[in-house]
Design a protein around this motif. Sequence first.
Motif, PDB file in Angstrom:
ATOM      1  N   ARG A 210      -4.480  12.235   1.097  1.00 43.05           N
ATOM      2  CA  ARG A 210      -5.048  13.346   0.346  1.00 43.05           C
ATOM      3  C   ARG A 210      -3.888  14.083  -0.302  1.00 43.05           C
ATOM      4  O   ARG A 210      -2.865  14.347   0.334  1.00 43.05           O
ATOM      5  CB  ARG A 210      -5.852  14.304   1.231  1.00 43.05           C
ATOM      6  N   GLY A 211      -4.055  14.412  -1.581  1.00 41.76           N
ATOM      7  CA  GLY A 211      -3.019  15.114  -2.309  1.00 41.76           C
ATOM      8  C   GLY A 211      -3.308  16.587  -2.410  1.00 41.76           C
ATOM      9  O   GLY A 211      -4.004  17.178  -1.588  1.00 41.76           O
TER      10      GLY A 211
ATOM     11  N   LEU B 226       0.827  -1.207   0.000  1.00 40.18           N
ATOM     12  CA  LEU B 226       0.000   0.000   0.000  1.00 40.18           C
ATOM     13  C   LEU B 226       0.860   1.255   0.000  1.00 40.18           C
ATOM     14  O   LEU B 226       0.982   1.980   0.990  1.00 40.18           O
ATOM     15  CB  LEU B 226      -0.958  -0.026   1.202  1.00 40.18           C
ATOM     16  N   GLN B 227       1.486   1.511  -1.147  1.00 43.20           N
ATOM     17  CA  GLN B 227       2.285   2.701  -1.392  1.00 43.20           C
ATOM     18  C   GLN B 227       1.560   3.536  -2.451  1.00 43.20           C
ATOM     19  O   GLN B 227       1.010   2.978  -3.406  1.00 43.20           O
ATOM     20  CB  GLN B 227       3.673   2.306  -1.897  1.00 43.20           C
TER      21      GLN B 227
ATOM     22  N   GLY C 290      -6.126   0.649  -4.837  1.00 42.28           N
ATOM     23  CA  GLY C 290      -6.327   2.064  -5.125  1.00 42.28           C
ATOM     24  C   GLY C 290      -7.338   2.739  -4.225  1.00 42.28           C
ATOM     25  O   GLY C 290      -7.130   3.866  -3.763  1.00 42.28           O
ATOM     26  N   ARG C 291      -8.457   2.071  -3.956  1.00 41.70           N
ATOM     27  CA  ARG C 291      -9.486   2.698  -3.127  1.00 41.70           C
ATOM     28  C   ARG C 291      -9.044   2.799  -1.667  1.00 41.70           C
ATOM     29  O   ARG C 291      -9.468   3.701  -0.948  1.00 41.70           O
ATOM     30  CB  ARG C 291     -10.796   1.921  -3.259  1.00 41.70           C
ATOM     31  N   ILE C 292      -8.216   1.874  -1.237  1.00 45.88           N
ATOM     32  CA  ILE C 292      -7.691   1.950   0.126  1.00 45.88           C
ATOM     33  C   ILE C 292      -6.712   3.120   0.233  1.00 45.88           C
ATOM     34  O   ILE C 292      -6.804   3.951   1.136  1.00 45.88           O
ATOM     35  CB  ILE C 292      -7.014   0.624   0.509  1.00 45.88           C
ATOM     36  N   VAL C 293      -5.768   3.194  -0.701  1.00 43.33           N
ATOM     37  CA  VAL C 293      -4.785   4.282  -0.709  1.00 43.33           C
ATOM     38  C   VAL C 293      -5.481   5.639  -0.826  1.00 43.33           C
ATOM     39  O   VAL C 293      -5.077   6.620  -0.187  1.00 43.33           O
ATOM     40  CB  VAL C 293      -3.785   4.072  -1.857  1.00 43.33           C
TER      41      VAL C 293
ATOM     42  N   ILE D  16       1.392   4.876   6.508  1.00 49.54           N
ATOM     43  CA  ILE D  16       1.088   6.093   7.261  1.00 49.54           C
ATOM     44  C   ILE D  16       0.746   7.175   6.253  1.00 49.54           C
ATOM     45  O   ILE D  16       1.598   7.574   5.456  1.00 49.54           O
ATOM     46  CB  ILE D  16       2.291   6.538   8.111  1.00 49.54           C
ATOM     47  N   GLY D  17      -0.480   7.639   6.266  1.00 46.94           N
ATOM     48  CA  GLY D  17      -0.908   8.651   5.308  1.00 46.94           C
ATOM     49  C   GLY D  17      -1.230   9.972   5.966  1.00 46.94           C
ATOM     50  O   GLY D  17      -0.865  10.223   7.115  1.00 46.94           O
ATOM     51  N   ASN D  18      -1.943  10.816   5.224  1.00 42.70           N
ATOM     52  CA  ASN D  18      -2.389  12.114   5.733  1.00 42.70           C
ATOM     53  C   ASN D  18      -3.867  12.333   5.463  1.00 42.70           C
ATOM     54  O   ASN D  18      -4.366  13.442   5.566  1.00 42.70           O
ATOM     55  CB  ASN D  18      -1.583  13.242   5.075  1.00 42.70           C
TER      56      ASN D  18
END
Length: 543
Positions: free
Chosen positions: A73-74, A54-55, A65-68, A213-215
């Motif tokens: 958020r970009g 999940l990168q 894709g839907r998980i990422v 770890i995302g935002n």
Amino acid sequence: MRGATSAKWVAGAAIIALGATACGGGSGSGSDAKAAVDAQGVYSYQSSEPQHPLQPANAMEVGGGRIVKNLFRGLTDYDPATGKLRNQMAEKIETTDSQHYKITIKTGWTFHDGTPVTASSFVDSWNWSANTKNNQVNSNWFSDIQGYKDVHPDKGDPTTDKMSGLKAIDDKTIQIDLTAPVSYFPYKLGYTAFSPLPKAFFTDPKKYGENPIGNGPYKFVSWEHNKAVTLKTYDGYKGDDKPKNGGIVFKNYTQAEAAYKELTSDTLDVLDQVDPTDLPKYKADLGNRAVDQPMGGITSIAFAMYSADWKAPEKAKVRQGLSMAIDRDTITKTVLQGSRQPADSWVAPGVAGYKQGACGEACTYNPAKAKELIAAGGGVPNNKVTILYNADGGHKEWVDAVCNSIRQATGVECTGDPKPDFKTARDLIDGHKVTSIMRSAWQQDYPLNANFLRDIYGTGASANDSLYSSPEFDKFSKDADKATNVDQTVAGYQQAESVLAKDMPSIPLWYYKTNAGWSNNVQNVKYDSFGDPVFTQVEVKKK
């Protein structure tokens, strides 16, 4: 985005905006809207096992894709209610020539580990993701940036790990210099490949892919391989689209029929797509919880253009003939129960640049002409074709119907070549091990014809599964990219599409519609033009 069937892209947004359409059976209003809501409630969603870790730049299929998309958020994304481009982390995007961009990001955003999101978080992410050594499936999304060839050469090792056209001026300012003007580049920035990455990622990317770890609005909880991925709401999320629920469980299904059965028994909450077997009755079963609306996607079947069987120039006539042997109208009305619209182009309707009839007579059923063209092209190799597809996606019925149509119209033997799951099928396709024809579905990444054309048929494009290569197509595409406004870009890509009508590297079959629904446990479920539910807005009812 490849489908088991997206990416996204500030000037000229109105030109390419896709208006949201109402759900066919209901939109979560009425009596549902009066139910008490559990703001911490978690709901389940039909999914499939991600193909890759999940990168952000390694998810091109919907399973990952839907998980990422929910973990990150970009700079931009699309308003699900209107389809218009909107800023997320971008405060402003400035350019005077469509080649040099200055982007100011918003402050106060943090990753799920509490560290701040800065301009360097984007720049470092893009440099790493573009680097050929890191083997990211979406690396070519950065190819417009100056210095891409230095980090991603056609042959050999990179000469540097930084693209010269990409700089973090300070913590909130990004400077991007492209190799040439790209009028729609700001729209592409919403694709998940352009997400920022925290410093923790670079210490161990492989480990991170299993525990990202995302935002974004949701943070990672767990990944039970081949079973489920669980996310929970991130309380520190700074976007406008704050979740109205406590989290999502992405449940894997190897049979679409099983997902539908669980939906009707309220053990699955939100459905991806109704399987062909249940399409005739799902509206009666679900009532105002049923969805029937257009979406920006297309199903095609693509030829293994790298195979000796299909390389000869005269085989274009054979491919056109096979296309004319497919009775799209009958198959979409009967087998697919009206859930699809016959395709007459390689671009979905509603997308800027869609040109009605771009496929020409090749997309019109004509058995007599089909036989003529196949004969004129020297015939189908061994008089037999196979269509590779994933058996866990509800495709058997339509593949069999396409084969029956080809067989009856031309006498060419055609059989389905099912693989047990999406990942198995994708691994064969990615490894260029298909010998005949493969299922090739595409869900829009951004609503411009370039996404359906350059990103699938351009030489070297990451989604170019058939390895099709045409200097003429590439020239039209490059000229379109250099245009200084979106209208000129659209026109240029229409010229590129005319090359596909001659070469026929793939056969457009039909355009997607969202045929889905939700359980009695949730409400306020709406689907956007990408075919996705608006994940953050789903409400879980109090029990």
